[in-house]
Design an enzyme around this catalytic site. Structure first.
Site, mmCIF file in Angstrom:
data_model
loop_
_atom_site.group_PDB
_atom_site.id
_atom_site.type_symbol
_atom_site.label_atom_id
_atom_site.label_comp_id
_atom_site.label_asym_id
_atom_site.label_seq_id
_atom_site.Cartn_x
_atom_site.Cartn_y
_atom_site.Cartn_z
ATOM 1 N N THR A 189 0.873 -1.180 0.000
ATOM 2 C CA THR A 189 0.000 0.000 0.000
ATOM 3 C C THR A 189 0.907 1.226 0.000
ATOM 4 O O THR A 189 2.054 1.151 0.452
ATOM 5 C CB THR A 189 -0.894 0.033 1.246
ATOM 6 O OG1 THR A 189 -0.038 0.101 2.391
ATOM 7 C CG2 THR A 189 -1.757 -1.202 1.340
ATOM 8 N N GLU A 334 -5.673 -3.784 -1.111
ATOM 9 C CA GLU A 334 -6.041 -4.939 -0.283
ATOM 10 C C GLU A 334 -7.127 -5.787 -0.933
ATOM 11 O O GLU A 334 -7.375 -6.915 -0.534
ATOM 12 C CB GLU A 334 -6.542 -4.452 1.087
ATOM 13 C CG GLU A 334 -5.453 -3.910 1.999
ATOM 14 C CD GLU A 334 -5.160 -2.429 1.795
ATOM 15 O OE1 GLU A 334 -5.453 -1.908 0.695
ATOM 16 O OE2 GLU A 334 -4.639 -1.800 2.723
ATOM 17 N N LYS A 439 -15.952 16.624 10.992
ATOM 18 C CA LYS A 439 -17.077 16.596 11.910
ATOM 19 C C LYS A 439 -17.268 17.986 12.479
ATOM 20 O O LYS A 439 -16.448 18.489 13.218
ATOM 21 C CB LYS A 439 -16.837 15.581 13.024
ATOM 22 C CG LYS A 439 -18.041 14.721 13.257
ATOM 23 C CD LYS A 439 -17.715 13.519 14.087
ATOM 24 C CE LYS A 439 -18.913 12.584 14.037
ATOM 25 N NZ LYS A 439 -18.752 11.449 14.925
ATOM 26 N N TRP A 444 -21.482 15.235 10.370
ATOM 27 C CA TRP A 444 -20.507 14.954 9.332
ATOM 28 C C TRP A 444 -20.685 15.906 8.155
ATOM 29 O O TRP A 444 -21.794 16.169 7.721
ATOM 30 C CB TRP A 444 -20.703 13.548 8.761
ATOM 31 C CG TRP A 444 -20.673 12.449 9.747
ATOM 32 C CD1 TRP A 444 -21.709 12.035 10.541
ATOM 33 C CD2 TRP A 444 -19.575 11.601 10.052
ATOM 34 N NE1 TRP A 444 -21.313 10.977 11.316
ATOM 35 C CE2 TRP A 444 -20.009 10.687 11.033
ATOM 36 C CE3 TRP A 444 -18.261 11.525 9.584
ATOM 37 C CZ2 TRP A 444 -19.176 9.710 11.557
ATOM 38 C CZ3 TRP A 444 -17.443 10.544 10.103
ATOM 39 C CH2 TRP A 444 -17.892 9.647 11.089
#
Ligand code: ADP
Length: 550
Positions: A189, A334, A439, A444
């Protein structure tokens, strides 16, 4: 009751054998920049893969040694993709966009034994080599002069020429029978948080992933296609396209190191590409080029786009100006990497298609998803509840290579770090990455939604939104905007007025910065950490508009 079916292993070897015989007359084209493109039939690719396997065996690759590649998208990289796993070794694609010390860390962590390097990348690789002590053989592909080769010399390893090795090796190889669960390839990654982590794909996972890619509801590639993967082979297997092409008999058109809009458009024109695949910034760049300079992209059937959220405005522009449907997909290293793909369900027409096409799409059969709350509760998949997406399935990693990383898993599910909704029809709609979440006053705000809306403004070329500390609300969005060249210089007030027609008032950013370019990661995604650092250090010039009531 046991089944009566053969326990036939699913391996890359089968893909190699099938693609290079059944589709022996299909071809891989490698762009030569100013020089003409190189063409190689899949039968020749098969023979050369056998030669490569023989040559590697001569160099001591006799088991599951890692053989790295430090290469662009080209025919030789395809040969490595086929030969290395099929001989029982492990293909390790190294990301050439990373800093030398990071590549050195990754090569050492994986214990790479040999590495194939494109000659054009010798200057970069020469910096990696002293940091990667496990490498015993460096194999240079392409023409390199003595001076360049000299920079690779050093104690502890030998330098070889790819073509000389192949010329001296036999053109057939006795491919071993492999355990489908053994490792076929590795990819790290990009390490946007912490050190890079290694994912080791199995033969089985790569085979199943390739099959899923070929399905009509997947990438839907077939014998009639000429696929141009702009997404690099060193990044998440070029989204599985090389194996899908061998499996389905599609031709491959490889850009090599020439990944600029003018060359991409020229390749589409001359090679009659039907499917292109790349991150949004690539197709945004191509769009700008087409608008400025024209070009014939009528051979295209679709452009596959993923890696980061594809703005609806870009999709609409391709549809309106070129009659072309883009296909938005979501995935991650992944997940091999395909996770979901965005097409409207059958029967949905007109304007109703856009919320589907702009979503991250429907999960593949084989990718199970669920949402988890901050405290680990499983939330309903009702299209409303917002949580972190968790996945499991046969081509999803269940651990990292020599790195237990328990925080990345939850009861056997991979925590994707992506935040959004999941609905009953299997559609994923991401609003954020867990680390990008904003936030404000306990609510959100989606940085992705804000970015997409701002980028849809005609005077904006690019925009990235980050959350910044705010005394009153905890956090508030800051929009960093790149103005479109040639357009009237748009102001923060104008942009906020534009947004106020589209989102609730309390989500409107009051902090605005105009920048020359959004910093990008090695694979062209927005690198918000750099923007956050610039904000924290005070080097980002910010205009603050009067706050609006929450
Ligand atoms: P990295 O996480 O290091 O960037 P990957 O290339 O594996 O490495 O990126 C996977 C991530 O990219 C996903 O978890 C997601 O955050 C983002 N991503 C990929 N495709 C999309 C998409 N279509 N929309 C939004 N985000 C996406």
């Amino acid at each position: 009751m046991d089944s009566t079916m053969m326990d036939y292993p699913l391996t890359i070897t089968t893909i190699l054998r099938y693609g290079t015989t059944i589709f022996g007359d299909k071809e891989v084209v490698t762009c030569g920049g100013d020089e003409s493109s190189r063409r190689r039939g899949y039968a020749a690719v098969g023979e050369r893969a056998a030669r490569l396997a023989n040559a590697l065996r001569e160099l001591g690759v006799d088991g599951d040694q890692r053989v790295g590649t430090f290469m662009w998208n080209n025919a030789e990289h395809l040969e490595a993709y086929l030969a290395i796993p099929s001989m029982g070794a492990v293909l390790h694609t190294l990301n050439l966009r990373l800093a030398a010390d990071q590549v050195g860390y990754i090569a050492t962590h994986a214990a790479d034994y040999a590495v194939i390097v494109d000659a054009s990348l010798i200057p970069l690789f020469a910096k990696v080599l002293p940091l990667a002590q496990t490498i015993k053989h460096v194999i240079v592909s392409g023409a390199a002069d003595a001076a360049a080769l000299g920079t690779l010399e050093g104690p502890g390893h030998e330098v070889h020429s790819y073509e000389s090795l192949l010329a001296a090796a036999a053109g057939s190889f006795d491919w071993p029978e492999l355990d489908e669960r053994s490792a076929a390839a590795m990819c790290y990654t990009s390490g946007t948080t912490g050190l890079p982590k290694g994912v080791a794909y199995s033969h089985r996972s790569s085979y199943l992933h390739s099959m899923a890619a070929c399905t009509v509801n997947g990438l839907g590639v077939g014998e009639h296609d000429r696929i141009m993967p702009i997404v690099p082979q060193f990044h998440a297997n070029a989204w599985g396209l090389p194996y899908a092409a061998m499996m389905s008999g599609a031709d491959l058109v490889m850009p090599d190191r020439f990944m600029i809009p003018s060359v991409i458009v020229n390749l589409i024109e001359t090679e009659k590409v039907t499917v292109g695949a790349g991150v949004p910034t690539i197709w945004q760049g191509v769009l700008a080029f087409l608008r400025a300079s024209g070009g014939d992209i009528s051979s295209l059937r679709t452009l596959i786009c993923g890696g980061s959220a594809l703005p609806e405005s870009v999709m609409r522009a391709y549809r309106d100006e070129f009659g072309l449907t883009m296909t938005h997909a979501w995935g991650m290293t992944e997940l091999s990497p395909l996770g979901s793909i965005a097409r409207e369900p059958a029967g949905v027409t007109g304007e109703a298609v856009w919320p589907y096409r702009a979503s991250q799409g429907r999960l593949f059969c084989g990718v199970e998803g669920r949402l988890s709350s901050d405290d680990g509760q499983i939330l309903p998949s009702d299209g409303k509840a917002v949580g972190e997406l968790e996945c499991r399935g046969p081509w999803i990693t269940g651990s990292y290579y020599q790195d237990s990383a328990p925080e990345k898993f939850h009861d056997g599910w991979l925590r994707t770090g992506d935040v959004g909704t999941l609905d009953a029809e299997g559609f994923v709609r991401l609003t954020d990455r867990a680390k990008d979440v904003i936030k404000s006053g306990g609510e959100w705000i989606s940085s992705m939604e804000l970015e997409n809306l701002i980028m849809a403004h005609p005077a904006v070329a690019e925009a990235a939104v980050i959350g910044v500390p705010d005394e009153k609300w905890g956090e508030r969005p800051l929009a960093a905007v790149v103005r479109a060249p040639g357009a009237d210089p748009v102001t923060p007030d104008e942009l906020r007025a534009y947004l106020s027609e589209r989102i609730p008032r309390w989500q409107l950013p009051e902090r605005w910065a105009f920048i020359d370019e959004v910093p990008k990661t090695s694979v062209g995604k927005f690198q918000k950490t750099t923007l956050r650092d610039r904000y924290a250090s005070g080097s980002l010039e910010v205009t603050t508009l009067g706050a609006l009531p929450h």
